[in-house]
Design a protein around this motif. Sequence first.
Motif, PDB file in Angstrom:
ATOM      1  N   THR A  56       0.841  -1.205   0.000  1.00 43.67           N
ATOM      2  CA  THR A  56       0.000   0.000   0.000  1.00 43.67           C
ATOM      3  C   THR A  56       0.871   1.247   0.000  1.00 43.67           C
ATOM      4  N   GLU A 113       1.431   2.012  -3.533  1.00 42.08           N
ATOM      5  CA  GLU A 113       0.237   2.547  -4.195  1.00 42.08           C
ATOM      6  C   GLU A 113       0.000   4.018  -3.838  1.00 42.08           C
ATOM      7  N   ARG A 143       0.116   7.298  -6.375  1.00 39.90           N
ATOM      8  CA  ARG A 143      -0.966   8.276  -6.536  1.00 39.90           C
ATOM      9  C   ARG A 143      -0.505   9.679  -6.163  1.00 39.90           C
ATOM     10  N   MET A 149     -12.131   6.241  -0.262  1.00 40.29           N
ATOM     11  CA  MET A 149     -12.832   6.248  -1.537  1.00 40.29           C
ATOM     12  C   MET A 149     -14.206   5.641  -1.366  1.00 40.29           C
ATOM     13  N   MET A 150     -15.204   6.424  -1.539  1.00 40.27           N
ATOM     14  CA  MET A 150     -16.552   5.889  -1.499  1.00 40.27           C
ATOM     15  C   MET A 150     -17.505   6.916  -2.046  1.00 40.27           C
ATOM     16  N   GLN A 151     -18.735   6.485  -2.236  1.00 32.92           N
ATOM     17  CA  GLN A 151     -19.692   7.424  -2.766  1.00 32.92           C
ATOM     18  C   GLN A 151     -19.966   8.463  -1.692  1.00 32.92           C
ATOM     19  N   THR A 188     -22.074  10.628  -0.962  1.00 33.86           N
ATOM     20  CA  THR A 188     -23.374  10.805  -0.318  1.00 33.86           C
ATOM     21  C   THR A 188     -23.636   9.748   0.723  1.00 33.86           C
ATOM     22  N   LYS A 189     -22.900   8.657   0.695  1.00 31.47           N
ATOM     23  CA  LYS A 189     -23.239   7.568   1.601  1.00 31.47           C
ATOM     24  C   LYS A 189     -22.423   7.576   2.878  1.00 31.47           C
ATOM     25  N   GLU A 190     -21.554   8.550   3.052  1.00 32.48           N
ATOM     26  CA  GLU A 190     -20.749   8.560   4.258  1.00 32.48           C
ATOM     27  C   GLU A 190     -20.906   9.870   4.998  1.00 32.48           C
ATOM     28  N   GLY A 191     -20.915   9.777   6.325  1.00 29.72           N
ATOM     29  CA  GLY A 191     -21.068  10.985   7.120  1.00 29.72           C
ATOM     30  C   GLY A 191     -19.871  11.904   7.012  1.00 29.72           C
ATOM     31  N   TYR A 195     -11.866  13.882   4.353  1.00 28.50           N
ATOM     32  CA  TYR A 195     -10.688  14.747   4.428  1.00 28.50           C
ATOM     33  C   TYR A 195     -10.414  15.133   5.881  1.00 28.50           C
ATOM     34  N   ARG A 206     -21.705  17.064  16.042  1.00 30.37           N
ATOM     35  CA  ARG A 206     -22.841  16.316  16.575  1.00 30.37           C
ATOM     36  C   ARG A 206     -22.815  14.855  16.153  1.00 30.37           C
ATOM     37  N   GLN A 207     -21.601  14.340  15.989  1.00 30.75           N
ATOM     38  CA  GLN A 207     -21.459  12.934  15.626  1.00 30.75           C
ATOM     39  C   GLN A 207     -20.538  12.248  16.608  1.00 30.75           C
ATOM     40  N   THR A 208     -21.008  11.112  17.139  1.00 33.15           N
ATOM     41  CA  THR A 208     -20.157  10.341  18.030  1.00 33.15           C
ATOM     42  C   THR A 208     -20.211   8.884  17.591  1.00 33.15           C
ATOM     43  N   CYS A 209     -19.266   8.108  18.122  1.00 35.12           N
ATOM     44  CA  CYS A 209     -19.222   6.706  17.735  1.00 35.12           C
ATOM     45  C   CYS A 209     -18.846   5.898  18.972  1.00 35.12           C
ATOM     46  N   GLY A 269     -25.549   6.486   4.702  1.00 34.04           N
ATOM     47  CA  GLY A 269     -25.186   7.813   5.184  1.00 34.04           C
ATOM     48  C   GLY A 269     -26.374   8.735   5.349  1.00 34.04           C
ATOM     49  N   GLU A 278     -28.035  14.558  17.809  1.00 35.12           N
ATOM     50  CA  GLU A 278     -26.645  14.135  17.795  1.00 35.12           C
ATOM     51  C   GLU A 278     -26.649  12.663  17.375  1.00 35.12           C
ATOM     52  N   VAL A 279     -25.719  12.300  16.510  1.00 38.14           N
ATOM     53  CA  VAL A 279     -25.697  10.935  15.984  1.00 38.14           C
ATOM     54  C   VAL A 279     -24.667  10.099  16.735  1.00 38.14           C
ATOM     55  N   VAL A 280     -25.098   8.948  17.249  1.00 36.13           N
ATOM     56  CA  VAL A 280     -24.186   8.030  17.933  1.00 36.13           C
ATOM     57  C   VAL A 280     -24.065   6.775  17.065  1.00 36.13           C
ATOM     58  N   THR A 281     -22.862   6.502  16.594  1.00 34.50           N
ATOM     59  CA  THR A 281     -22.665   5.321  15.757  1.00 34.50           C
ATOM     60  C   THR A 281     -22.309   4.118  16.619  1.00 34.50           C
ATOM     61  N   TYR A 317     -17.019   0.254  -2.595  1.00 34.96           N
ATOM     62  CA  TYR A 317     -16.555   1.005  -1.411  1.00 34.96           C
ATOM     63  C   TYR A 317     -17.692   1.363  -0.463  1.00 34.96           C
ATOM     64  N   PHE A 318     -18.748   0.591  -0.469  1.00 36.66           N
ATOM     65  CA  PHE A 318     -19.833   0.750   0.491  1.00 36.66           C
ATOM     66  C   PHE A 318     -20.399  -0.623   0.803  1.00 36.66           C
TER      67      PHE A 318
END
Lengths: 368, 498
Positions: free
Chosen positions: A153, A156, A160, A202-204, A206-209, A213, A360-363, B173, B185-188, B421-422
């Motif tokens: 990697t 790679e 790039r 790399m992903m679409q 719109t589908k990721e929070g 970057y 406002r995002q937690t995991c 998403g 608030e979003v908790v994953t 990638y999803f």
Amino acid sequence: MKKLGLIVNPIAGMGGRVGLKGTGGADIIAKALELGAEPVSPARAVETLRSLKRAGVKFELITYPAEMGAAEASEAGLEVQVIGHITSGKTTAEDTKRAAREMLEKDVDLILLAGGDGTMSDIIKAIGTQVPILGIPTGVKMHSAAFANTPQTAGEVVARFLSEGLPLREAEVMDIDEEAYRENRLVAKLKGYVRVPYEPVMMQATKEGSTGYELADQKAIARWVIELMERGHIYALGPGTTTRAVAEELGIYNSTLLGVDLLQDYKLVARDVNEQQLLKAIGKKSATIIVSPIGRQGFIVGRGNQQLSPAVVRRVGKENVWVLATPHKLRATPTLKVDTDDAELDREFRGYIRVITGYRQTCMVKVV
Amino acid sequence: MSYQQARWIEPLIFELSKPGRVGSSLPGKPRGRINVPKELLREKLELPELSEPEVVRHYTRLSQMNYGVDSGFYPLGSCTMKYNPKVCEELAALETASCIHPHQAEETVQGALELMYRLGRFLAEIAGVARVSLQPSAGAHGEFIAMLLTRAYHKSGRDDKRDRVIVPDSAHGTNPASAAMAGYEVVTVPSNARGRVDLKALKAAVSERTAALMLTNPNTLGLFEDQIIDIAEVIHDAGGLLFYDGANLNGILGKTRPGDMGFDIVHFNLHKTFATPHGGGGPGAGPIGVQKELEKFLPVPVVEYDRKRKRYYFDYNRPHSIGKIKGFYGNFGVLVKAYAYLLLMGAEGLNEVTEAAVLNANYIMHKLLGVKGYELKFDASGPCKHEVVFSTESLKLETGVTARDVAKRLLDHGIHAPTYYFPPIVPEALMIEPTETEPREELDHFVDALNTIAQEARSNPEKLRSAPTTTAIGKLDEAKASREPILSWGAHRKSAKK
């Protein structure tokens, strides 16, 4: 055409296979050789160079003689400009440092480094963070976040970076005290930060929070953290670029990257404090510790931020430790760790902890 | 390879324009006076000027350089790109459906109201909920309305400290986006090694601040959340609500119902599960269903039936409603198509839809498990549901060829790329959803193509990386395309000037 500097520390990683926990120091190298250690670093460097060659990118390769790069480049079938002088078979940290300085003079766009934590620290000592670096993982200890996951990697990412340009992020360079480590004590020090090219996930989109970057994600985290802050409260801001983003969002540009700073009422009240100063400043006030996982292994308390001692953490309370990490960083360190010198406290941290990953995002992330 | 897409060197329609050429004669200047303020008047329209055959040829050529479900296999995971029956299109095009106006008096559109009333009832039955609103205009809109309903529900119980919404890391998403947009608030919470919600993490995440959990079941890995009863208990015990994201409803139609699993709010994607076109093919619709205790919060108006007067009507008299969420009553044309589809299939047919969709996905999963370079990252001991997520990570390590390269090379085989990638929890993911409308030969063709590509990755990776080569447009600079989109004639002219 972009210029790539290649530095191979040929002895990095030799101590690992023979159980020596690192290869720093001439006597250890001798001992490693005695125990039958074989070089691992050159072969891994070749693997990276082959993967880079496969990508078919045009670039100028500048390296040091013999086993410090020239030999590996020729084995991978790459044309190369060789600079400097070494005594083959007897390379030292000084050679690494000199190579880095000469490559800086040659204006390389990126240094590709085959080595471990120690080699990476040597480079920082020599040239700071002036040139972006990417590490090929070959050392025994790999606590720094500036290494790619695999030699392939690394190739790679470099391809790039050279062909289409990749964004840079700041990554921790850690090193541990090898002697202490051999006595089974782990004292990991944060040596600094280098700029590392990385592939935005790399992903679409719109589908990721996340934006994928680092800088944008760090800013989002910082904004949310500031909204959560209360007046009168003491905030101990741990080391790292994610926590620094909080200070910068508050207009504070002189926070310490490697130390712990104190904030109160959105202002910097003390820089680079030690454990005693921390305890004194907090006194009986309510306080919060703000940290970000360090390095590739995800330590949140104990390594790289020893000022946040068990006494400090206990005084503040585990529930008042805020952990910040961008989604990109969390993907690299899916579980978190604590190592506070206080087994009981370490145990209390185990389980799931809420990590702030965005505005406002937690995991929920596991602490092991 | 036996595929070659049409490749016209087709200028933009503006570039084909010749002054004075017309396709139809427009009436002259309008008589009388039109009261338009001066600042809103335009000097020139700058419409292209062409004859009718020129226009027809232009768009026919463009359509030949396009790709859709009508031209071939479209295994775009999570999107349920099933075939859209033409009879549904015909019914939606009937004058009685397409030429009515939302401002018409209710008594003149009784048929349309009846259709909406009955469609709502059908959907409620399918999902196991008390009542459905057809108004949300797309999936994410439906999710957002679900969050507004959640807030209204907690507020009415004077429980307005609930400010967190839990979302699994495998979620679309749009889930965190909808929750955030509604002020939460979003908790994953992470997935476990079986690709399901990690119950321990979920228990650690819930609190008196939990407003809801948003869950897709089957989830985006195509796996059924088999601990759903326990999950529901954890959330309900904490006082939260359960929202069902209907993205993957095609995997359970007639077999089980979100309502029976404990979900309080359910949303549907008519443009996925109920065969209405999507993906540039037309607007979607994201109806939302709720259990009894949430019914009073539904957006206005709700279509009701007055038994005494034997008449359908819009009910606006709902004091607890969250209010109006869309102009008029939803995307009516889409509702007609979905209603036609439901009548076409019947209860038996819907059962078969799911059986065939699940069978097709499992067929692909088992065939592909034998191909080196493609593997599953989560427990594969049981069947998948309507879709399956493969990882090409080992192929990448072996050959340097990425999931994106594989996806692009599939185009050269005349197959639309799977979602790649999803979900982000699978490295080098290829998310494959064949749907029920594909025959076995198509599935075999797909698996053969992936097999060929894996071999090619080893023998000729350079050629593979240059894919696609048989399509109208070759490899794109994706980064540039997303950073500097040129989407209109005006933007094109501006960029040309530079």
